[in-house]
Write a protein that holds these residues in place. Structure first.
Motif, short mmCIF file in Angstrom:
data_model
loop_
_atom_site.label_atom_id
_atom_site.label_comp_id
_atom_site.label_asym_id
_atom_site.label_seq_id
_atom_site.Cartn_x
_atom_site.Cartn_y
_atom_site.Cartn_z
N THR A 134 0.76 -1.28 -0.03
CA THR A 134 0.12 -0.02 -0.12
C THR A 134 0.89 1.31 -0.08
OG1 THR A 134 -1.87 1.02 1.07
CG2 THR A 134 -0.29 0.32 2.49
N GLU A 135 0.20 2.56 -0.10
CA GLU A 135 0.77 3.81 0.22
C GLU A 135 0.28 4.44 1.44
OE1 GLU A 135 -2.90 4.39 -0.65
OE2 GLU A 135 -1.87 3.13 -1.98
N ILE A 211 1.23 5.23 -4.79
CA ILE A 211 0.30 4.34 -5.44
C ILE A 211 0.76 3.67 -6.43
CG2 ILE A 211 -1.94 4.08 -6.52
CD1 ILE A 211 -2.88 6.46 -4.94
N SER A 212 1.47 4.31 -7.33
CA SER A 212 2.22 3.64 -8.64
C SER A 212 3.00 2.53 -8.24
CB SER A 212 2.73 4.53 -9.54
OG SER A 212 1.75 5.62 -9.96
N GLU A 213 3.86 2.85 -6.93
CA GLU A 213 4.88 2.22 -6.56
C GLU A 213 4.20 0.74 -6.00
OE1 GLU A 213 9.15 3.33 -5.46
OE2 GLU A 213 8.03 4.78 -4.69
N ASP A 223 0.80 -14.09 -4.79
CA ASP A 223 0.23 -14.35 -3.37
C ASP A 223 0.16 -12.67 -2.61
OD1 ASP A 223 2.92 -13.18 -3.16
OD2 ASP A 223 3.39 -14.69 -1.65
N THR A 224 0.14 -11.66 -3.55
CA THR A 224 0.12 -10.28 -3.15
C THR A 224 -1.16 -9.45 -3.87
OG1 THR A 224 2.62 -10.41 -2.65
CG2 THR A 224 1.38 -8.03 -3.05
N LYS A 225 -1.53 -8.46 -2.87
CA LYS A 225 -2.69 -7.70 -3.33
C LYS A 225 -2.42 -6.39 -2.77
CE LYS A 225 -5.58 -10.87 -5.17
NZ LYS A 225 -5.65 -10.92 -6.63
N TYR A 226 -2.95 -5.26 -3.45
CA TYR A 226 -2.77 -4.06 -3.19
C TYR A 226 -4.09 -3.72 -2.27
CZ TYR A 226 -3.28 0.99 -3.98
OH TYR A 226 -3.32 2.43 -4.04
N ALA A 227 -3.70 -2.60 -1.17
CA ALA A 227 -4.84 -2.18 -0.48
C ALA A 227 -4.83 -0.68 -0.45
CB ALA A 227 -4.51 -2.68 0.97
N LEU A 228 -6.04 -0.08 -0.61
CA LEU A 228 -6.23 1.29 -0.69
C LEU A 228 -7.02 1.90 0.70
CD1 LEU A 228 -5.28 3.81 -2.46
CD2 LEU A 228 -7.49 3.52 -3.49
N ASP A 312 -3.29 7.34 -10.01
CA ASP A 312 -1.94 7.53 -9.72
C ASP A 312 -0.95 8.15 -10.93
OD1 ASP A 312 -2.29 5.16 -11.91
OD2 ASP A 312 -0.13 4.55 -11.27
N THR A 313 0.13 8.61 -10.58
CA THR A 313 0.87 9.39 -11.24
C THR A 313 1.65 8.46 -12.35
OG1 THR A 313 1.55 10.75 -9.31
CG2 THR A 313 2.86 11.08 -11.32
N GLY A 314 1.81 7.29 -12.06
CA GLY A 314 2.55 6.24 -13.31
C GLY A 314 1.43 5.81 -14.16
N HIS A 315 0.19 6.08 -13.95
CA HIS A 315 -0.77 5.58 -14.92
C HIS A 315 -1.15 4.13 -15.25
CE1 HIS A 315 -0.68 9.78 -17.28
NE2 HIS A 315 -0.92 9.81 -15.98
#
Length: 456
Positions: A134-135, A211-213, A223-228, A312-315
């Motif tokens: 996450t960020e 967020i982009s990172e 085995d990995t997910k993103y959380a916001l 995010d900035t990295g689109h």
């Protein structure tokens, strides 16, 4: 007879369902688009980032979504949260208005963010996920996800915006105490982070970059997910437990708000306190004014454009229609790091476009002034983000004083400022200044918004 100050609910009165505002909207939200095809995204498009349970909540139109009992069991550590009547602040302002605040700083992480961190960790654990990335800005979301991850045995990695990473070392220490790994963003750990640093080795970072990172890392491992921690529909949904509790507590006080105030960065705190009230109004009930308060240095709702943009900035994210300053816009390094985001939650933005809420922006020093006045009367030292809501509530109370109106004002005090004392030290030393964004940079960022066909 003494005036009641606290309004407390029992644990068995905690809401059993989250409230979904989408069920009551007069007009549906604009679709989320795939940037390659310009077609609406489907659940499969989001599957690399989120477990299916959260994706289904993201697109649900059901009015009520049940809170899992294991999640409610964790919530009992700090929920239901108290509602306070700010008698002393009212007296200090000399206002006929009545001021109430819903206090979310009693959670383990010290803010409202665990209200969504815990269910997100729960659903990911249920789906067999091992790691969350996450960020975070000020660190309240990062420390909340670190806490939730520790409960469910999940590895947590956090990209913290560099300016906040440097300003708030104790937030980083809190994340590490819960077992998370915290990295300053932009970093050398991702392709996108390295590209930003190559252009500017001293880049202060932004939530869009972080967020982009995080997204870049999330899609590399099964085995990995993103959380916001904000912005998305399911996040705002989880936060509605705040407003639902507040409604019960306002009834306990034999009162009801004329104005509901929340600070606004990504939108989760504002949605949490306000959406249940907006929904009741849409169903024929009372309609309090809803006031979103944002920083003048990152005025998304008051200066942004309602348009499709990247989150995010990295689109790397889908396109959503929201109030935005442009994904390439980097806000100056003011201390309310949780409000330094170029966009606003699409659902909050939709409400603004429909005229269901209004927005104001205030400078940093004036918000700290309000926070200090609040602390000296009510005893709680607020987070810099929360100072914006306090400033908004005070301005409403002073308006009531000028107009001779005894209105009722409710605001959400989203967290305490115990990890933000360096910013208060700077304020008292006269070193805290009002930050101003570059008008040229803003114009350029808005000029470079994605070209989305009018027919979409």
């Amino acid at each position: 007879m003494s005036k009641q100050t606290k309004f407390l609910l029992n644990e068995d009165q905690m809401p059993k369902f989250w409230y979904n505002l989408q069920a009551d909207l007069p007009k549906p939200m604009p679709a989320v688009l795939h940037p390659g095809t310009m077609q609406p995204v489907g659940p499969d498009d989001l599957a690399p980032l989120f477990p299916m349970a959260l994706i289904m909540q993201e697109v649900s139109l059901e009015r009520e979504i049940e809170i899992p009992e294991p999640v409610r069991d964790v919530f009992r550590l700090w929920r239901p949260a108290p509602l306070f009547r700010a008698h002393r602040l009212e007296k200090a302002l000399g206002t006929p208005a009545k001021i109430y605040y819903k206090y979310e700083g009693g959670s383990p992480a010290g803010s409202h963010k665990p209200n969504t961190a815990v269910p997100q960790a729960f659903y990911n654990k249920e789906a067999g996920v091992k790691r969350l990335v996450t960020e975070t800005g000020a660190g309240q979301w990062g420390s909340s996800l670190a806490f939730a991850g520790s409960l469910y045995g999940l590895e947590v990695e956090v990209f913290q915006v560099r300016v906040s990473f440097d300003q708030k070392p104790y937030r980083r220490a809190l994340m590490e105490t819960y077992g998370a790994r915290c990295v300053a963003s932009p970093s050398n750990e991702t392709v996108y982070g390295r590209s930003v640093l190559a252009q500017n080795p001293n880049h202060p970072g932004s939530l869009g970059i972080a967020i982009s990172e995080a997204v870049e890392l999330a899609v590399q491992r099964d085995d990995t997910k993103y959380a916001l921690g904000s912005v998305l529909n399911h996040v705002l949904l989880h936060q509605t437990i705040i407003g639902q509790e507040a409604m019960m507590q306002m009834q306990m006080a034999n009162d009801w708000p004329d104005v509901v105030v929340g600070c606004a960065g990504g939108g989760s705190n504002l949605a949490g306190i306000a959406f249940p009230f907006i929904g009741q109004g849409l169903r024929g009930g009372q309609k309090p004014r809803i006031v979103a308060v944002e920083p003048a240095a990152c005025p998304t709702l008051t200066r942004g454009k309602y348009a499709y943009d990247f989150g995010d900035t990295g689109h790397m994210t889908p396109l959503t229609k929201m109030y935005t300053l442009g994904s390439q816009f980097t806000p100056p390094g003011f201390h309310a790091g949780g409000l330094r985001y170029h966009g606003m939650a699409p659902l909050v933005s939709h409400c603004k476009a429909l005229g269901l809420l209004e927005a104001v922006a205030y400078d940093q020093v004036a918000c700290f002034e309000a926070g200090v006045l609040f602390a000296r009367n009510e005893g709680i030292v607020p987070a810099p983000e929360s100072n914006h809501a306090i400033k908004g509530a005070i301005e409403e109370a002073l308006r009531c004083k000028r107009e001779g109106k005894a209105e009722t004002i409710l605001f959400c005090l989203s967290g305490h400022g115990h990890f933000d004392m360096t910013s208060y030290q700077k304020y008292f030393a006269g070193e805290l200044t009002d930050e101003h964004y570059d008008e040229t940079e803003l114009a350029l960022a808005l000029a470079n918004l994605p070209n989305v066909p009018e027919t979409v």
